[in-house]
Design a protein around this motif. Structure first.
Motif, mmCIF file in Angstrom:
data_model
loop_
_atom_site.group_PDB
_atom_site.id
_atom_site.type_symbol
_atom_site.label_atom_id
_atom_site.label_comp_id
_atom_site.label_asym_id
_atom_site.label_seq_id
_atom_site.Cartn_x
_atom_site.Cartn_y
_atom_site.Cartn_z
ATOM 1 N N SER A 98 67.058 28.580 33.986
ATOM 2 C CA SER A 98 66.462 28.158 32.724
ATOM 3 C C SER A 98 67.536 27.604 31.800
ATOM 4 O O SER A 98 68.727 27.853 31.980
ATOM 5 N N GLY A 99 67.082 26.864 30.820
ATOM 6 C CA GLY A 99 67.993 26.295 29.847
ATOM 7 C C GLY A 99 67.226 25.545 28.775
ATOM 8 O O GLY A 99 66.003 25.456 28.815
ATOM 9 N N GLU A 100 67.952 25.029 27.836
ATOM 10 C CA GLU A 100 67.376 24.210 26.774
ATOM 11 C C GLU A 100 67.519 22.743 27.164
ATOM 12 O O GLU A 100 68.451 22.377 27.876
ATOM 13 N N LEU A 101 66.618 21.903 26.695
ATOM 14 C CA LEU A 101 66.728 20.472 26.960
ATOM 15 C C LEU A 101 68.029 19.971 26.343
ATOM 16 O O LEU A 101 68.269 20.170 25.152
ATOM 17 N N GLY A 102 68.907 19.397 27.141
ATOM 18 C CA GLY A 102 70.200 18.923 26.670
ATOM 19 C C GLY A 102 71.174 20.051 26.362
ATOM 20 O O GLY A 102 72.173 19.824 25.693
ATOM 21 N N GLY A 103 70.882 21.262 26.842
ATOM 22 C CA GLY A 103 71.703 22.424 26.532
ATOM 23 C C GLY A 103 73.044 22.441 27.245
ATOM 24 O O GLY A 103 73.293 21.657 28.164
ATOM 25 N N GLU A 104 73.890 23.362 26.818
ATOM 26 C CA GLU A 104 75.246 23.471 27.346
ATOM 27 C C GLU A 104 75.380 24.510 28.452
ATOM 28 O O GLU A 104 76.452 24.666 29.016
ATOM 29 N N ARG A 105 74.303 25.243 28.757
ATOM 30 C CA ARG A 105 74.374 26.295 29.770
ATOM 31 C C ARG A 105 73.095 26.317 30.591
ATOM 32 O O ARG A 105 72.023 25.949 30.107
ATOM 33 N N VAL A 106 73.235 26.781 31.825
ATOM 34 C CA VAL A 106 72.090 27.079 32.686
ATOM 35 C C VAL A 106 72.149 28.568 32.963
ATOM 36 O O VAL A 106 73.163 29.072 33.457
ATOM 37 N N ASP A 107 71.092 29.279 32.611
ATOM 38 C CA ASP A 107 71.014 30.713 32.843
ATOM 39 C C ASP A 107 70.307 30.963 34.158
ATOM 40 O O ASP A 107 69.301 30.319 34.467
ATOM 41 N N ILE A 108 70.844 31.895 34.928
ATOM 42 C CA ILE A 108 70.292 32.222 36.241
ATOM 43 C C ILE A 108 69.977 33.709 36.261
ATOM 44 O O ILE A 108 70.818 34.526 35.896
ATOM 45 N N VAL A 109 68.765 34.043 36.683
ATOM 46 C CA VAL A 109 68.340 35.432 36.785
ATOM 47 C C VAL A 109 67.775 35.642 38.181
ATOM 48 O O VAL A 109 66.947 34.865 38.647
ATOM 49 N N ALA A 110 68.243 36.711 38.841
ATOM 50 C CA ALA A 110 67.709 37.103 40.152
ATOM 51 C C ALA A 110 67.071 38.467 39.984
ATOM 52 O O ALA A 110 67.646 39.357 39.355
ATOM 53 N N ALA A 111 65.874 38.639 40.529
ATOM 54 C CA ALA A 111 65.172 39.912 40.424
ATOM 55 C C ALA A 111 64.314 40.096 41.673
ATOM 56 O O ALA A 111 63.965 39.123 42.348
ATOM 57 N N ASP A 112 63.961 41.335 41.972
ATOM 58 C CA ASP A 112 63.105 41.639 43.108
ATOM 59 C C ASP A 112 61.801 40.851 42.979
ATOM 60 O O ASP A 112 61.185 40.829 41.911
ATOM 61 N N GLU A 113 61.387 40.212 44.046
ATOM 62 C CA GLU A 113 60.208 39.347 44.036
ATOM 63 C C GLU A 113 58.936 40.111 43.651
ATOM 64 O O GLU A 113 58.111 39.608 42.900
ATOM 65 N N LEU A 114 58.766 41.336 44.144
ATOM 66 C CA LEU A 114 57.535 42.080 43.904
ATOM 67 C C LEU A 114 57.549 42.902 42.623
ATOM 68 O O LEU A 114 56.571 42.927 41.884
ATOM 69 N N THR A 115 58.644 43.580 42.350
ATOM 70 C CA THR A 115 58.678 44.508 41.221
ATOM 71 C C THR A 115 59.389 43.958 39.993
ATOM 72 O O THR A 115 59.207 44.482 38.901
ATOM 73 N N GLY A 116 60.232 42.968 40.152
ATOM 74 C CA GLY A 116 61.018 42.444 39.041
ATOM 75 C C GLY A 116 62.233 43.304 38.720
ATOM 76 O O GLY A 116 62.960 43.044 37.774
ATOM 77 N N ALA A 117 62.463 44.345 39.522
ATOM 78 C CA ALA A 117 63.593 45.254 39.292
ATOM 79 C C ALA A 117 64.889 44.668 39.847
ATOM 80 O O ALA A 117 64.888 43.615 40.482
ATOM 81 N N CYS A 118 65.981 45.371 39.636
ATOM 82 C CA CYS A 118 67.316 44.981 40.128
ATOM 83 C C CYS A 118 67.706 43.600 39.618
ATOM 84 O O CYS A 118 68.168 42.753 40.374
ATOM 85 N N GLU A 119 67.534 43.386 38.350
ATOM 86 C CA GLU A 119 67.813 42.088 37.764
ATOM 87 C C GLU A 119 69.312 41.849 37.629
ATOM 88 O O GLU A 119 70.049 42.725 37.206
ATOM 89 N N MET A 120 69.745 40.657 38.027
ATOM 90 C CA MET A 120 71.132 40.217 37.852
ATOM 91 C C MET A 120 71.099 38.918 37.059
ATOM 92 O O MET A 120 70.195 38.101 37.248
ATOM 93 N N ARG A 121 72.096 38.722 36.197
ATOM 94 C CA ARG A 121 72.131 37.531 35.341
ATOM 95 C C ARG A 121 73.484 36.839 35.408
ATOM 96 O O ARG A 121 74.510 37.494 35.480
ATOM 97 N N TRP A 122 73.443 35.504 35.354
ATOM 98 C CA TRP A 122 74.627 34.676 35.275
ATOM 99 C C TRP A 122 74.347 33.539 34.296
ATOM 100 O O TRP A 122 73.211 33.210 34.028
ATOM 101 N N SER A 123 75.396 32.926 33.822
ATOM 102 C CA SER A 123 75.265 31.759 32.964
ATOM 103 C C SER A 123 76.370 30.781 33.348
ATOM 104 O O SER A 123 77.546 31.139 33.353
ATOM 105 N N LEU A 124 75.975 29.557 33.694
ATOM 106 C CA LEU A 124 76.943 28.522 34.089
ATOM 107 C C LEU A 124 76.945 27.406 33.052
ATOM 108 O O LEU A 124 75.887 27.007 32.560
#
Length: 128
Positions: A98-124
């Motif tokens: 995800s990000g903003e239109l014309g934004g300076e970063r792309v945020d990345i989130v990984a989470a369990d497909e079924l439960t949404g648990a075990c979330e990990m986040r990065w920002s590039l």
């Protein structure tokens, strides 16, 4: 298909699993140090050409897209950084970029497909 317009002028891409996206980024990273991503109605598109002009990779990968109506989001990130991030995502996890239109970063989130648990986040940072 664009699911809904977001009021904050941001965009979001959801991939049920990381493997197809990882494969696309891996193929592009062999040809270019940057990944240029163009968001369509229900997919992402990217293209890379080897510096010797002897090889070209063009991809289109389906995903869930949320973006303001009429917008065509695009972004560019470092291929190696994105590939390292995606390789740390588990096989049962979904990935959201995800990000903003014309934004300076792309945020990345990984989470369990079924439960949404075990979330990990990065920002590039995006590249120009």
């Amino acid at each position: 298909m664009v699911k809904r317009a977001r009021e904050d002028e941001g965009w979001s891409l959801r991939f049920p699993g990381a493997a197809p996206l990882t494969s696309v980024v891996h193929a592009v990273s062999n040809l270019s140090p940057r990944v240029y991503v163009h968001v369509g109605a229900a997919c992402i598109r990217t293209q890379a050409v080897a510096s010797s002009k002897s090889c070209m990779v063009t991809t289109e990968l389906g995903c869930e897209v949320e973006a303001p109506e009429g917008s065509e989001p695009s972004f560019c990130v470092d291929a190696v950084s994105l590939l390292r991030t995606l390789r740390s995502v588990g096989s049962v996890q979904s990935v959201r970029l995800s990000g903003e239109l014309g934004g300076e970063r792309v945020d990345i989130v990984a989470a369990d497909e079924l439960t949404g648990a075990c979330e990990m986040r990065w920002s590039l940072p995006t590249l120009v």
